[in-house]
Write a protein that holds these residues in place. Structure first.
Motif, mmCIF file in Angstrom:
data_model
loop_
_atom_site.group_PDB
_atom_site.id
_atom_site.type_symbol
_atom_site.label_atom_id
_atom_site.label_comp_id
_atom_site.label_asym_id
_atom_site.label_seq_id
_atom_site.Cartn_x
_atom_site.Cartn_y
_atom_site.Cartn_z
ATOM 1 N N TYR A 63 2.575 -8.023 -5.790
ATOM 2 C CA TYR A 63 1.978 -7.262 -4.695
ATOM 3 C C TYR A 63 1.493 -5.901 -5.190
ATOM 4 C CZ TYR A 63 1.231 -5.320 -0.050
ATOM 5 O OH TYR A 63 0.660 -4.748 1.065
ATOM 6 N N LEU A 64 2.295 -5.257 -6.038
ATOM 7 C CA LEU A 64 1.920 -3.935 -6.542
ATOM 8 C C LEU A 64 0.729 -3.995 -7.500
ATOM 9 C CD1 LEU A 64 5.465 -2.388 -7.066
ATOM 10 C CD2 LEU A 64 3.780 -1.759 -5.316
ATOM 11 N N GLN A 65 0.505 -5.132 -8.113
ATOM 12 C CA GLN A 65 -0.704 -5.274 -8.919
ATOM 13 C C GLN A 65 -1.943 -5.234 -8.033
ATOM 14 O OE1 GLN A 65 -0.115 -8.921 -11.139
ATOM 15 N NE2 GLN A 65 0.809 -7.845 -12.869
ATOM 16 N N MET A 66 -1.831 -5.789 -6.834
ATOM 17 C CA MET A 66 -2.962 -5.775 -5.892
ATOM 18 C C MET A 66 -3.057 -4.444 -5.153
ATOM 19 S SD MET A 66 -2.723 -9.590 -4.189
ATOM 20 C CE MET A 66 -1.082 -9.272 -3.489
ATOM 21 N N GLN A 67 -1.881 -3.867 -4.848
ATOM 22 C CA GLN A 67 -1.821 -2.631 -4.072
ATOM 23 C C GLN A 67 -0.889 -1.649 -4.799
ATOM 24 O OE1 GLN A 67 -3.595 -2.205 -1.395
ATOM 25 N NE2 GLN A 67 -3.827 -4.097 -0.247
ATOM 26 N N PRO A 68 -1.339 -1.030 -5.879
ATOM 27 C CA PRO A 68 -0.444 -0.224 -6.722
ATOM 28 C C PRO A 68 0.133 1.007 -6.028
ATOM 29 C CG PRO A 68 -2.733 0.009 -7.426
ATOM 30 C CD PRO A 68 -2.707 -1.118 -6.447
ATOM 31 N N ARG A 69 -0.513 1.480 -4.951
ATOM 32 C CA ARG A 69 -0.024 2.657 -4.247
ATOM 33 C C ARG A 69 0.661 2.295 -2.929
ATOM 34 N NH1 ARG A 69 -4.577 6.963 -3.621
ATOM 35 N NH2 ARG A 69 -2.746 8.240 -3.110
ATOM 36 N N ASP B 273 8.182 4.137 11.818
ATOM 37 C CA ASP B 273 7.354 5.319 12.030
ATOM 38 C C ASP B 273 7.229 6.164 10.766
ATOM 39 O OD1 ASP B 273 7.136 4.566 14.723
ATOM 40 O OD2 ASP B 273 8.947 5.691 15.269
ATOM 41 N N GLN B 274 8.081 5.922 9.775
ATOM 42 C CA GLN B 274 8.066 6.683 8.528
ATOM 43 C C GLN B 274 7.219 6.019 7.443
ATOM 44 O OE1 GLN B 274 9.670 9.704 8.469
ATOM 45 N NE2 GLN B 274 10.031 9.238 10.633
ATOM 46 N N VAL B 275 6.555 4.920 7.786
ATOM 47 C CA VAL B 275 5.782 4.147 6.804
ATOM 48 C C VAL B 275 4.300 4.387 7.003
ATOM 49 C CG1 VAL B 275 5.269 1.832 5.932
ATOM 50 C CG2 VAL B 275 7.578 2.373 6.736
ATOM 51 N N ASP B 276 3.627 4.816 5.955
ATOM 52 C CA ASP B 276 2.171 4.959 5.962
ATOM 53 C C ASP B 276 1.572 3.655 5.440
ATOM 54 O OD1 ASP B 276 -0.479 5.551 5.695
ATOM 55 O OD2 ASP B 276 -0.212 7.283 4.378
ATOM 56 N N PRO B 277 0.901 2.892 6.302
ATOM 57 C CA PRO B 277 0.396 1.579 5.869
ATOM 58 C C PRO B 277 -0.949 1.627 5.155
ATOM 59 C CG PRO B 277 -0.075 1.905 8.186
ATOM 60 C CD PRO B 277 0.647 3.142 7.733
ATOM 61 N N ALA B 278 -1.491 2.817 4.914
ATOM 62 C CA ALA B 278 -2.864 2.932 4.419
ATOM 63 C C ALA B 278 -3.095 2.201 3.107
ATOM 64 C CB ALA B 278 -3.239 4.409 4.269
ATOM 65 N N ASN B 279 -2.100 2.190 2.225
ATOM 66 C CA ASN B 279 -2.265 1.596 0.899
ATOM 67 C C ASN B 279 -1.483 0.295 0.724
ATOM 68 O OD1 ASN B 279 -3.932 3.721 -0.279
ATOM 69 N ND2 ASN B 279 -2.102 4.996 -0.073
ATOM 70 N N GLY B 280 -1.092 -0.299 1.829
ATOM 71 C CA GLY B 280 -0.339 -1.547 1.772
ATOM 72 C C GLY B 280 1.136 -1.329 2.032
ATOM 73 N N VAL B 281 1.772 -2.343 2.600
ATOM 74 C CA VAL B 281 3.206 -2.288 2.908
ATOM 75 C C VAL B 281 3.855 -3.595 2.477
ATOM 76 C CG1 VAL B 281 4.958 -2.077 4.704
ATOM 77 C CG2 VAL B 281 2.827 -0.778 4.898
ATOM 78 N N LEU B 282 4.918 -3.476 1.710
ATOM 79 C CA LEU B 282 5.739 -4.625 1.343
ATOM 80 C C LEU B 282 7.167 -4.322 1.783
ATOM 81 C CD1 LEU B 282 6.161 -7.339 -0.161
ATOM 82 C CD2 LEU B 282 6.747 -5.994 -2.177
ATOM 83 N N ILE B 283 7.745 -5.226 2.564
ATOM 84 C CA ILE B 283 9.114 -5.062 3.055
ATOM 85 C C ILE B 283 9.996 -6.077 2.352
ATOM 86 C CG2 ILE B 283 10.586 -5.112 5.106
ATOM 87 C CD1 ILE B 283 7.857 -4.699 6.682
ATOM 88 N N THR B 284 11.129 -5.619 1.823
ATOM 89 C CA THR B 284 12.070 -6.526 1.181
ATOM 90 C C THR B 284 13.389 -6.526 1.947
ATOM 91 O OG1 THR B 284 13.039 -4.893 -0.337
ATOM 92 C CG2 THR B 284 11.040 -6.030 -1.073
ATOM 93 N N ALA B 285 13.986 -7.696 2.046
ATOM 94 C CA ALA B 285 15.306 -7.848 2.662
ATOM 95 C C ALA B 285 16.109 -8.758 1.741
ATOM 96 C CB ALA B 285 15.187 -8.428 4.067
ATOM 97 N N GLU B 286 16.626 -8.183 0.683
ATOM 98 C CA GLU B 286 17.333 -8.955 -0.344
ATOM 99 C C GLU B 286 18.821 -9.007 -0.010
ATOM 100 O OE1 GLU B 286 17.942 -8.976 -5.231
ATOM 101 O OE2 GLU B 286 16.499 -7.607 -4.287
ATOM 102 N N GLY B 287 19.310 -10.222 0.239
ATOM 103 C CA GLY B 287 20.725 -10.390 0.544
ATOM 104 C C GLY B 287 21.127 -9.829 1.882
ATOM 105 N N LEU B 288 20.228 -9.837 2.867
ATOM 106 C CA LEU B 288 20.506 -9.241 4.173
ATOM 107 C C LEU B 288 20.531 -10.247 5.309
ATOM 108 C CD1 LEU B 288 20.800 -6.864 6.172
ATOM 109 C CD2 LEU B 288 18.286 -6.643 6.125
ATOM 110 N N PHE B 289 19.448 -10.997 5.495
ATOM 111 C CA PHE B 289 19.279 -11.759 6.727
ATOM 112 C C PHE B 289 20.376 -12.795 6.960
ATOM 113 C CE2 PHE B 289 14.374 -11.177 7.174
ATOM 114 C CZ PHE B 289 14.578 -9.857 7.508
ATOM 115 N N GLN B 290 20.920 -13.390 5.900
ATOM 116 C CA GLN B 290 21.908 -14.449 6.103
ATOM 117 C C GLN B 290 23.151 -13.969 6.840
ATOM 118 O OE1 GLN B 290 20.631 -13.467 3.146
ATOM 119 N NE2 GLN B 290 22.080 -13.788 1.466
ATOM 120 N N TYR B 291 23.411 -12.664 6.821
ATOM 121 C CA TYR B 291 24.608 -12.131 7.472
ATOM 122 C C TYR B 291 24.367 -11.759 8.933
ATOM 123 C CZ TYR B 291 26.208 -11.764 2.655
ATOM 124 O OH TYR B 291 26.559 -12.045 1.363
#
Length: 269
Positions: free
Chosen positions: A74-80, A140-158
């Motif tokens: 994702y960062l290769q496509m949207q480095p910022r 509200d703290q996320v600026d989506p102008a340059n792309g947004v990637l959200i990660t939830a590693e080891g979270l949802f199963q709980y």
């Protein structure tokens, strides 16, 4: 690093110590599948008896590599882009992936945030919010102008199913064009964890995992408004020829989808 007592972490927060230990143990091996010297230093800076968790294995490191690979693409496509790491615990992903341009927002509970700020290197592109992922004010703290990637590693199963699906739907509505990466467990493992408990040692039983999702049920996610695509990530190459070949076979076989613990990518439309 100073040595800081981490015995105050309990329940789901304690799993941050478990995954840190597993990842650091793998990184310390000469044939380890992940390069993570900061994880080794962080583990050793925390006062905790890691023998409490029982034997180490490579599964946690494999998951981290899968997340790293997808985030890197994702960062290769949207480095910022802004990467939002929900409940990342004591992950050191920022330093493994830092391209010098991205911004990183770590959202976690106050005890974890305090440890991260005390022990991990600062950066002007790394921010912390001490709150639950389900306090949606972090959006509200996320600026989506340059792309947004959200990660939830080891979270949802709980978490409870309705809460997870609501969070996914809210992210899809707020961040069109972004992505979400999360891992999940199969239904049988979720059932077993709630009925019998998964004992990793005589002293430690992992928290129950009420949320399950496998690739054969992706239509449930595709039905959510704002979701354009859902796909399963390939399992990275592991240590050991037999295990790697067996894992590759399992992850190539469609009929075994419901038995896998997949890492999933959601693309928002």
């Amino acid at each position: 690093m100073p040595v800081i007592d981490a015995r105050h972490l309990t329940a789901i927060s304690e799993t941050a110590l478990l995954t840190l230990h597993q990842r650091a143990a793998e990184a310390a091996r000469p044939d380890g599948i992940i390069e993570d010297p900061l994880a080794i230093a962080l583990r050793d800076s925390l006062g905790y008896d890691y023998r409490h968790f029982g034997r180490t294995h490579q599964a946690t490191a494999l998951r981290a590599v899968a997340f790293d690979n997808a985030t890197g693409r994702y960062l290769q496509m949207q480095p910022r882009a802004t990467v939002v790491a929900l409940a990342e615990g004591l992950q050191t992903s920022f330093w493994r992936l830092d391209n010098g341009e991205m911004n990183w927002l770590s959202v976690d509970l106050e005890p974890i945030v305090r440890l991260r700020q005390q022990l991990l290197p600062p950066s002007d592109r790394l921010r912390h919010l001490a709150q639950s992922a389900f306090d949606y004010s972090w959006m509200d703290q996320v600026d989506p102008a340059n792309g947004v990637l959200i990660t939830a590693e080891g979270l949802f199963q709980y978490l409870k199913r309705d809460a997870v699906l609501d969070l996914i739907a809210t992210c899809a509505a707020r961040f069109p064009g972004g992505q979400l990466i999360f891992d999940s467990v199969p239904r049988f493992l979720s059932w077993y964890s709630q009925r019998r408990g998964i004992k990793l040692s005589k002293e430690y039983t992992a928290p129950p995992m009420p949320f399950s999702l496998t690739a054969d049920r992706y239509d449930e996610l595709r039905a959510i408004r704002g979701i354009r695509a859902v796909h399963e990530l390939e399992m990275p190459a592991g240590r050991g020829k037999v295990l790697s070949r067996a894992a590759a076979l399992v992850y190539r076989t469609r009929s075994l989808q419901r038995f896998r613990a997949p890492t999933n990518v959601i693309e928002f439309g």
